[in-house]
Design a protein around this motif. Structure first.
Motif, mmCIF file in Angstrom:
data_model
loop_
_atom_site.group_PDB
_atom_site.id
_atom_site.type_symbol
_atom_site.label_atom_id
_atom_site.label_comp_id
_atom_site.label_asym_id
_atom_site.label_seq_id
_atom_site.Cartn_x
_atom_site.Cartn_y
_atom_site.Cartn_z
ATOM 1 N N ILE A 1 -10.144 90.368 91.703
ATOM 2 C CA ILE A 1 -9.157 91.564 91.245
ATOM 3 C C ILE A 1 -7.792 91.389 91.870
ATOM 4 O O ILE A 1 -6.964 92.153 91.128
ATOM 5 C CB ILE A 1 -10.052 92.936 91.711
ATOM 6 C CG1 ILE A 1 -9.723 94.030 90.935
ATOM 7 C CG2 ILE A 1 -9.797 93.021 93.295
ATOM 8 C CD1 ILE A 1 -10.697 95.218 91.296
ATOM 9 N N GLY A 2 -7.522 90.683 92.632
ATOM 10 C CA GLY A 2 -6.187 90.462 93.189
ATOM 11 C C GLY A 2 -5.293 89.799 92.400
ATOM 12 O O GLY A 2 -4.031 89.836 92.565
ATOM 13 N N SER B 1 -1.307 94.550 93.177
ATOM 14 C CA SER B 1 -0.445 94.275 94.343
ATOM 15 C C SER B 1 -0.903 94.346 95.390
ATOM 16 O O SER B 1 -0.517 93.890 96.669
ATOM 17 C CB SER B 1 1.067 94.946 94.199
ATOM 18 O OG SER B 1 0.907 96.092 94.135
ATOM 19 N N GLY B 2 -1.772 95.700 95.720
ATOM 20 C CA GLY B 2 -2.199 96.112 97.071
ATOM 21 C C GLY B 2 -3.579 95.370 97.288
ATOM 22 O O GLY B 2 -3.835 94.303 97.438
ATOM 23 N N CYS B 3 -4.573 96.426 97.536
ATOM 24 C CA CYS B 3 -5.884 95.928 97.954
ATOM 25 C C CYS B 3 -6.329 95.007 96.852
ATOM 26 O O CYS B 3 -6.530 95.310 95.723
ATOM 27 C CB CYS B 3 -6.724 97.108 97.856
ATOM 28 S SG CYS B 3 -8.444 96.902 98.022
ATOM 29 N N GLY B 4 -6.737 93.839 97.070
ATOM 30 C CA GLY B 4 -6.927 92.829 96.268
ATOM 31 C C GLY B 4 -8.548 92.114 96.218
ATOM 32 O O GLY B 4 -8.763 90.995 95.758
ATOM 33 N N ALA B 5 -9.401 92.815 96.744
ATOM 34 C CA ALA B 5 -10.688 92.366 96.836
ATOM 35 C C ALA B 5 -11.742 93.480 96.545
ATOM 36 O O ALA B 5 -11.577 94.808 96.726
ATOM 37 C CB ALA B 5 -11.144 91.702 98.075
ATOM 38 N N VAL C 1 -11.172 99.416 99.908
ATOM 39 C CA VAL C 1 -11.730 98.235 99.252
ATOM 40 C C VAL C 1 -12.272 98.471 97.939
ATOM 41 O O VAL C 1 -12.822 99.905 97.820
ATOM 42 C CB VAL C 1 -12.910 97.380 100.031
ATOM 43 C CG1 VAL C 1 -14.082 98.529 100.399
ATOM 44 C CG2 VAL C 1 -13.298 96.244 99.356
ATOM 45 N N HIS C 2 -12.218 97.839 96.821
ATOM 46 C CA HIS C 2 -12.835 98.246 95.689
ATOM 47 C C HIS C 2 -14.662 97.992 95.553
ATOM 48 O O HIS C 2 -14.866 97.226 96.491
ATOM 49 C CB HIS C 2 -12.345 97.362 94.315
ATOM 50 C CG HIS C 2 -10.847 97.340 94.430
ATOM 51 N ND1 HIS C 2 -10.290 98.464 93.869
ATOM 52 C CD2 HIS C 2 -9.730 96.428 94.744
ATOM 53 C CE1 HIS C 2 -8.754 98.238 94.028
ATOM 54 N NE2 HIS C 2 -8.674 97.018 94.332
ATOM 55 N N VAL C 3 -15.338 98.376 94.813
ATOM 56 C CA VAL C 3 -16.651 98.265 94.645
ATOM 57 C C VAL C 3 -17.225 97.768 93.303
ATOM 58 O O VAL C 3 -16.556 98.586 92.287
ATOM 59 C CB VAL C 3 -17.315 99.163 95.170
ATOM 60 C CG1 VAL C 3 -17.414 99.333 96.958
ATOM 61 C CG2 VAL C 3 -17.111 100.767 95.041
ATOM 62 N N ILE C 4 -17.941 97.095 92.891
ATOM 63 C CA ILE C 4 -18.771 96.892 91.705
ATOM 64 C C ILE C 4 -20.133 96.938 91.946
ATOM 65 O O ILE C 4 -20.482 95.964 92.637
ATOM 66 C CB ILE C 4 -18.267 95.767 91.027
ATOM 67 C CG1 ILE C 4 -16.733 95.537 90.768
ATOM 68 C CG2 ILE C 4 -18.910 95.466 89.839
ATOM 69 C CD1 ILE C 4 -16.035 94.255 90.305
ATOM 70 N N VAL C 5 -20.787 98.095 91.895
ATOM 71 C CA VAL C 5 -22.190 98.001 92.247
ATOM 72 C C VAL C 5 -23.168 98.156 90.879
ATOM 73 O O VAL C 5 -22.727 99.028 90.083
ATOM 74 C CB VAL C 5 -22.736 99.196 93.111
ATOM 75 C CG1 VAL C 5 -22.022 100.546 92.559
ATOM 76 C CG2 VAL C 5 -24.159 99.130 93.546
ATOM 77 N N LEU D 1 -5.952 85.362 101.027
ATOM 78 C CA LEU D 1 -7.276 85.494 100.917
ATOM 79 C C LEU D 1 -8.042 84.892 99.676
ATOM 80 O O LEU D 1 -8.851 84.269 99.885
ATOM 81 C CB LEU D 1 -7.896 87.124 101.207
ATOM 82 C CG LEU D 1 -9.084 87.428 101.111
ATOM 83 C CD1 LEU D 1 -9.743 87.019 102.573
ATOM 84 C CD2 LEU D 1 -9.315 88.900 100.923
ATOM 85 N N ARG D 2 -7.206 85.235 98.671
ATOM 86 C CA ARG D 2 -7.465 84.694 97.232
ATOM 87 C C ARG D 2 -7.756 83.467 97.284
ATOM 88 O O ARG D 2 -8.575 82.637 96.647
ATOM 89 C CB ARG D 2 -6.691 85.303 96.353
ATOM 90 C CG ARG D 2 -7.247 85.283 94.868
ATOM 91 C CD ARG D 2 -6.544 86.130 94.050
ATOM 92 N NE ARG D 2 -5.133 85.903 93.600
ATOM 93 C CZ ARG D 2 -4.077 86.786 94.080
ATOM 94 N NH1 ARG D 2 -4.408 87.919 94.765
ATOM 95 N NH2 ARG D 2 -2.860 86.315 94.140
#
Length: 384
Positions: A302-303, A307-311, A236-240, A284-285
């Protein structure tokens, strides 16, 4: 239902970062900046920084069209790392399996046992093969790797490979089975392959209830048919950021230059852009609200350009930490994180969240690291 998580007792998790060796880094998605172009210099700087900041593993992905070679990159990086493992992606069938076993064993010695392996079953460049066939071939590759790493002789006869060879050249540094195998796949054939042979089942983001249900499904398949338990991971991506407003603004800034045409081009670069797992990320999007959130702090915008992990998990340090701890309570024991630009977000997560997390190395927890004596011709000691 019984707990499907092998390391349910662990209070810690393997917290990993991502190496953008497939040309996937930028400050703004949809606008390529040459500064972030994938190169050994850029990607190795991210890896060294992640190692110094305390991340315990790093995913090195694989993509023919836009990527550096994964194993070559890992070998060059190996002498530069202090504590961090490398999760190297290998595409089954790309390299003759006994030679692949030898290459991975060599890399495991170079890394002093810090190698983990991400099994990929998607099409090879320029080919298109039915999914079930690819997974059958992957099963044979894994079985050959395991024989090469654990037995005195390789004797294998299957649908794709017929081999009778000594295994002396391919023993890895790690004992008790060799490097851990990580795997991600959502089709029934993929789930069964992981249930039978792999150690860590990797998932892409979903709502919490769906993640929990899928873990139970995969864990039940491993237990009922093969008498095994697995560990589970989340990519998963993160934005903190310090405030929620700043985090939300960062997510908007990241996507503010994207349009439908450039988003589709970015999404379709990868070989697996049409896979079942990618389609689930698109679904999911579609469930998300007008701002792209499908549940608290899980943002799917972000998706639009991946093409892959989109959230991504988006929020303050407390919000991001709490979300990760909810996943940990479900049984997630491996987090593979990333953000844009990768170096900056790696540093931000390490500043705001990582010190609060109890981290571990899964190979160490599962007893794959051998005792040492200091006279190995490969450097760093010999297996006892």
């Amino acid at each position: 239902m019984s707990n499907p998580v092998r390391s349910a007792h662990l209070p810690s998790a393997e917290v990993s970062w991502f190496a953008p060796i497939c040309n996937g880094d930028d400050r703004f998605l949809g606008k390529r900046d040459p500064f972030y172009k994938s190169s050994f210099r850029n990607a190795s700087q991210i890896a060294r920084t992640a190692d110094e900041l305390g991340y315990r593993n790093m995913l090195l992905p694989s993509s023919y069209q836009v990527g550096q070679d994964t194993l070559t990159f890992a070998a060059a990086l190996a002498p530069q790392l202090r504590q961090m493992n490398l999760l190297t992606a290998i595409r089954c069938g790309e390299v003759h399996p006994p030679m692949l076993a030898r290459a991975l064993a060599t890399l495991d010695h170079m890394l002093l046992g810090k190698l983990t392996v991400n099994i990929i079953s998607s099409d090879l460049p320029g080919t298109k093969v039915e999914s079930a066939v690819r997974y059958r071939k992957s099963r044979e590759v894994i079985e050959i790797l395991k024989q090469c790493w654990t037995k005195d002789h390789l004797s294998f006869r299957g649908e794709f490979y017929d081999l009778d060879l000594p295994t002396a050249p391919v023993r890895p540094y790690q004992q008790n089975g060799g490097p851990l195998l990580y795997f991600g796949g959502y089709s029934p054939d993929g789930v069964e392959l992981c249930a039978e042979h792999c150690d860590v089942y990797l998932m892409w983001p979903e709502t919490e209830d769906k993640i929990q249900a899928h873990m139970q499904k995969v864990g039940a398949a491993a237990g009922a048919k093969f008498g095994r338990t697995l560990d589970f991971g989340l990519r998963v991506h993160v934005i903190v950021r310090e405030t929620e407003a700043e985090a939300l603004q960062a997510s908007r800034d990241l996507m503010h230059l994207i349009d439908d045409e450039s988003g589709e081009e970015l999404k379709n670069r990868a070989l697996d852009a049409k896979s079942y797992g990618v389609s689930k990320q698109a679904a999911l999007r579609e469930q998300s609200d007008k701002d792209g959130f499908v549940e608290d702090h899980l943002w799917t915008g972000i998706g639009r350009a991946r093409s892959g992990c989109g959230a991504a998990i988006v929020g303050t340090p407390d919000q991001v930490y709490d979300k990760l701890m909810r996943y940990h309570a479900m049984g997630i024991r491996s987090f593979i994180l990333s953000g844009y630009p990768h170096l900056e977000e790696c540093e931000l997560f390490a500043r705001y969240v990582l010190p609060r997390m109890k981290t571990c190395s899964l190979p160490e927890e599962l007893g794959r690291r051998p005792a040492m004596v200091p006279d190995s011709p490969l450097g760093g000691g010999t297996r006892l």
